[in-house]
Design a protein around this motif. Structure first.
Motif, PDB file in Angstrom:
ATOM      1  N   GLU A  15       0.819  -1.214   0.000  1.00 46.99           N
ATOM      2  CA  GLU A  15       0.000   0.000   0.000  1.00 46.99           C
ATOM      3  C   GLU A  15       0.854   1.266   0.000  1.00 46.99           C
ATOM      4  O   GLU A  15       2.022   1.240   0.411  1.00 46.99           O
ATOM      5  CB  GLU A  15      -0.915   0.001   1.232  1.00 46.99           C
ATOM      6  CG  GLU A  15      -1.959  -1.085   1.209  1.00 46.99           C
ATOM      7  CD  GLU A  15      -2.824  -1.106   2.458  1.00 46.99           C
ATOM      8  OE1 GLU A  15      -3.952  -1.590   2.369  1.00 46.99           O
ATOM      9  OE2 GLU A  15      -2.361  -0.625   3.521  1.00 46.99           O
ATOM     10  N   VAL A  47      -5.160  -0.902  -3.277  1.00 48.74           N
ATOM     11  CA  VAL A  47      -4.331   0.167  -3.837  1.00 48.74           C
ATOM     12  C   VAL A  47      -2.874  -0.181  -3.564  1.00 48.74           C
ATOM     13  O   VAL A  47      -2.475  -0.329  -2.403  1.00 48.74           O
ATOM     14  CB  VAL A  47      -4.691   1.527  -3.209  1.00 48.74           C
ATOM     15  CG1 VAL A  47      -3.845   2.630  -3.819  1.00 48.74           C
ATOM     16  CG2 VAL A  47      -6.176   1.821  -3.379  1.00 48.74           C
ATOM     17  N   SER A 170      -0.762  13.121   3.515  1.00 45.12           N
ATOM     18  CA  SER A 170      -2.169  12.766   3.370  1.00 45.12           C
ATOM     19  C   SER A 170      -2.993  14.035   3.591  1.00 45.12           C
ATOM     20  O   SER A 170      -2.570  14.956   4.285  1.00 45.12           O
ATOM     21  CB  SER A 170      -2.554  11.687   4.385  1.00 45.12           C
ATOM     22  OG  SER A 170      -2.169  12.074   5.692  1.00 45.12           O
ATOM     23  N   ARG A 201      -2.815  12.220  -2.102  1.00 42.32           N
ATOM     24  CA  ARG A 201      -3.472  11.171  -2.876  1.00 42.32           C
ATOM     25  C   ARG A 201      -4.975  11.220  -2.623  1.00 42.32           C
ATOM     26  O   ARG A 201      -5.453  11.846  -1.678  1.00 42.32           O
ATOM     27  CB  ARG A 201      -2.911   9.789  -2.522  1.00 42.32           C
ATOM     28  CG  ARG A 201      -3.024   9.398  -1.070  1.00 42.32           C
ATOM     29  CD  ARG A 201      -2.447   8.000  -0.840  1.00 42.32           C
ATOM     30  NE  ARG A 201      -2.609   7.567   0.536  1.00 42.32           N
ATOM     31  CZ  ARG A 201      -1.699   7.715   1.483  1.00 42.32           C
ATOM     32  NH1 ARG A 201      -0.556   8.313   1.199  1.00 42.32           N
ATOM     33  NH2 ARG A 201      -1.916   7.286   2.710  1.00 42.32           N
ATOM     34  N   ALA A 202      -5.714  10.518  -3.488  1.00 45.04           N
ATOM     35  CA  ALA A 202      -7.172  10.499  -3.380  1.00 45.04           C
ATOM     36  C   ALA A 202      -7.686   9.167  -3.907  1.00 45.04           C
ATOM     37  O   ALA A 202      -6.975   8.428  -4.591  1.00 45.04           O
ATOM     38  CB  ALA A 202      -7.775  11.655  -4.180  1.00 45.04           C
ATOM     39  N   SER A 203      -8.947   8.865  -3.574  1.00 48.34           N
ATOM     40  CA  SER A 203      -9.566   7.610  -4.025  1.00 48.34           C
ATOM     41  C   SER A 203     -10.357   7.792  -5.311  1.00 48.34           C
ATOM     42  O   SER A 203     -10.527   6.846  -6.083  1.00 48.34           O
ATOM     43  CB  SER A 203     -10.487   7.053  -2.936  1.00 48.34           C
ATOM     44  OG  SER A 203      -9.758   6.815  -1.741  1.00 48.34           O
ATOM     45  N   THR A 204     -10.862   9.019  -5.542  1.00 50.91           N
ATOM     46  CA  THR A 204     -11.702   9.285  -6.716  1.00 50.91           C
ATOM     47  C   THR A 204     -11.408  10.676  -7.251  1.00 50.91           C
ATOM     48  O   THR A 204     -10.811  11.508  -6.556  1.00 50.91           O
ATOM     49  CB  THR A 204     -13.197   9.218  -6.348  1.00 50.91           C
ATOM     50  OG1 THR A 204     -13.492  10.257  -5.394  1.00 50.91           O
ATOM     51  CG2 THR A 204     -13.575   7.862  -5.754  1.00 50.91           C
ATOM     52  N   GLU A 207     -12.986  13.221  -5.059  1.00 53.02           N
ATOM     53  CA  GLU A 207     -12.207  13.573  -3.865  1.00 53.02           C
ATOM     54  C   GLU A 207     -11.148  14.625  -4.207  1.00 53.02           C
ATOM     55  O   GLU A 207     -10.894  15.544  -3.419  1.00 53.02           O
ATOM     56  CB  GLU A 207     -11.550  12.333  -3.261  1.00 53.02           C
ATOM     57  CG  GLU A 207     -10.845  12.613  -1.942  1.00 53.02           C
ATOM     58  CD  GLU A 207     -10.218  11.383  -1.314  1.00 53.02           C
ATOM     59  OE1 GLU A 207      -9.470  11.551  -0.327  1.00 53.02           O
ATOM     60  OE2 GLU A 207     -10.465  10.253  -1.803  1.00 53.02           O
ATOM     61  N   ILE A 236      -5.158   9.491  -8.158  1.00 53.14           N
ATOM     62  CA  ILE A 236      -5.718   8.213  -7.702  1.00 53.14           C
ATOM     63  C   ILE A 236      -4.649   7.128  -7.782  1.00 53.14           C
ATOM     64  O   ILE A 236      -4.588   6.245  -6.931  1.00 53.14           O
ATOM     65  CB  ILE A 236      -6.936   7.838  -8.572  1.00 53.14           C
ATOM     66  CG1 ILE A 236      -8.009   8.924  -8.466  1.00 53.14           C
ATOM     67  CG2 ILE A 236      -7.511   6.490  -8.163  1.00 53.14           C
ATOM     68  CD1 ILE A 236      -9.102   8.817  -9.499  1.00 53.14           C
ATOM     69  N   SER A 238      -1.021   5.423  -7.444  1.00 51.93           N
ATOM     70  CA  SER A 238       0.118   5.551  -6.535  1.00 51.93           C
ATOM     71  C   SER A 238       1.380   5.874  -7.325  1.00 51.93           C
ATOM     72  O   SER A 238       1.537   5.429  -8.463  1.00 51.93           O
ATOM     73  CB  SER A 238       0.325   4.252  -5.749  1.00 51.93           C
ATOM     74  OG  SER A 238      -0.804   3.977  -4.961  1.00 51.93           O
TER      75      SER A 238
END
Length: 369
Positions: A15, A47, A170, A201-204, A207, A236, A238
């Protein structure tokens, strides 16, 4: 087989988190010293950080390493998840960012035979919270000083200006993004050839849009409508370590007005890259950072990290002092270059992953004997 050291490593490996990054480096070093490691993922890692084929193949293969009855268990993850799954000797490695740890953490830490924390800050805060002192050992993390080093090709960043402040973090309250953005916009005008890059970073995609809206909201509350000098780099996907190293090399100064850290890997990576560092004068990074090798933001007080648990406090870094330090670093390049040189010396001489893993391995062999 009698002399071989077998470790069941429980946690995450792939991760884009500090725990997973530390685990990859520590485990890889142990394997080079002949340790037989089985990797037990604590959950499915959706992820994942892009790794080289050889490294990814090796780490994935560890899931299938057979374990003899006599082995050690190394649980490397937030202590809220600590459990005992067999009768082996259990070492828990964890950290926390506040003045104390939650009660549930204390109970789970005391379930371990031994507890490792990376910093003296955590040794004290865990003992204050009821973890048995004799169980705790300080085992510092490290940094990849060959990957994070000065002189590498910089990353191309759209809208970048001649002088760049960088923050890699973050996108949450603990990292002090609100303090950072408002301090930067209040201190530097849009006409100055200076920018602030925030890598997160973001998930979508939604976001990412919310992150940008948050920055715009902070700017408006600071009396600024122009946010062109604040560059959000959020994705999104990495990043590879190589991309991160290029990002550090594209900056002039690293800044993080954090409210609390259990170690602070990004500050250490910035120091290894040879950047002057500005961060809060509190928590775990004081093990390796001080006024001789960095710029320390004064603390104006402490507040609960969560109103539901007022025992857990974190720092309030002074925004006014942060503004002064950013201006000072910008206007004193010769002094800051010297201090950055001392910072790189600190981490290369004392905090490589090789040294960190060797220190831990020495203790594992003591236990095994």
């Amino acid at each position: 087989m009698e002399n071989e050291l077998f470790i069941n490593n429980i946690g995450t490996m792939f991760e884009p988190t500090g725990y997973a990054k530390a685990n990859r480096h520590i485990i890889s070093e142990w394997i080079q010293h002949g340790v037989r490691v089985r990797y037990t993922p604590i959950h499915h890692e959706v992820v994942r950080v892009p790794l080289g084929n050889e490294q990814e193949s090796l780490l994935n293969s560890l899931i299938h390493t057979p374990l003899p009855g006599r082995h050690l268990s190394f649980f490397h993850y937030p202590a809220a998840y600590f459990t005992r799954r067999d009768h082996s000797y259990y070492i828990g490695m964890t950290m926390y960012e506040c003045s104390r740890i939650p009660f549930t953490w204390s109970k789970r830490c005391n379930m371990m035979d031994e507890l490792w924390v990376p910093s003296e800050f955590n040794r004290v805060s865990f003992i204050k919270s009821g973890v048995l002192p004799y169980k705790i050992r300080v085992m510092p993390y490290g940094v990849d000083t060959s990957m994070f080093a000065p002189g590498k090709a910089p990353l191309s960043i759209p809208r970048q200006r001649s002088y760049t402040f960088l923050s890699v973090c973050s996108f949450d309250e603990r990292k002090g993004i609100d303090t950072l953005v408002s301090a930067f916009l209040e201190e530097f005008t849009a006409s100055e050839d200076i920018c602030l890059v925030i890598k997160t970073r973001a998930s979508t995609e939604d976001e990412i849009a919310r992150q940008q809206a948050y920055i715009d909201q902070i700017a408006l509350s600071s009396g600024n409508k122009d946010t062109t000098s604040v560059i959000l780099v959020s994705s999104i996907q990495s990043w590879t370590e190589e991309e991160l190293a290029a990002l550090y090399n594209s900056a002039n100064c690293y800044v993080l007005p954090t409210r609390g850290e259990g170690w602070n890997l990004t500050v250490m990576e910035a120091m290894a890259t040879g950047l002057p560092v500005i961060t809060t004068n509190w928590s775990a990074h004081l093990d390796f950072l001080n006024d001789t090798n960095g710029y320390m933001i004064s603390v104006q007080g402490f507040v609960p990290s969560n109103p539901s648990n007022p025992r857990l406090m974190w720092a309030v870094p002074s925004k006014n002092h942060l503004k002064q330090l950013m201006r000072y670093v910008y206007t004193h390049p010769s002094e800051t270059a010297m201090k950055a040189h001392v910072g790189r010396q600190t981490v290369t001489e004392r905090y490589s992953w090789k040294r960190s893993a060797a220190n831990m391995l020495h203790r594992l062999r003591e236990i095994s004997r």
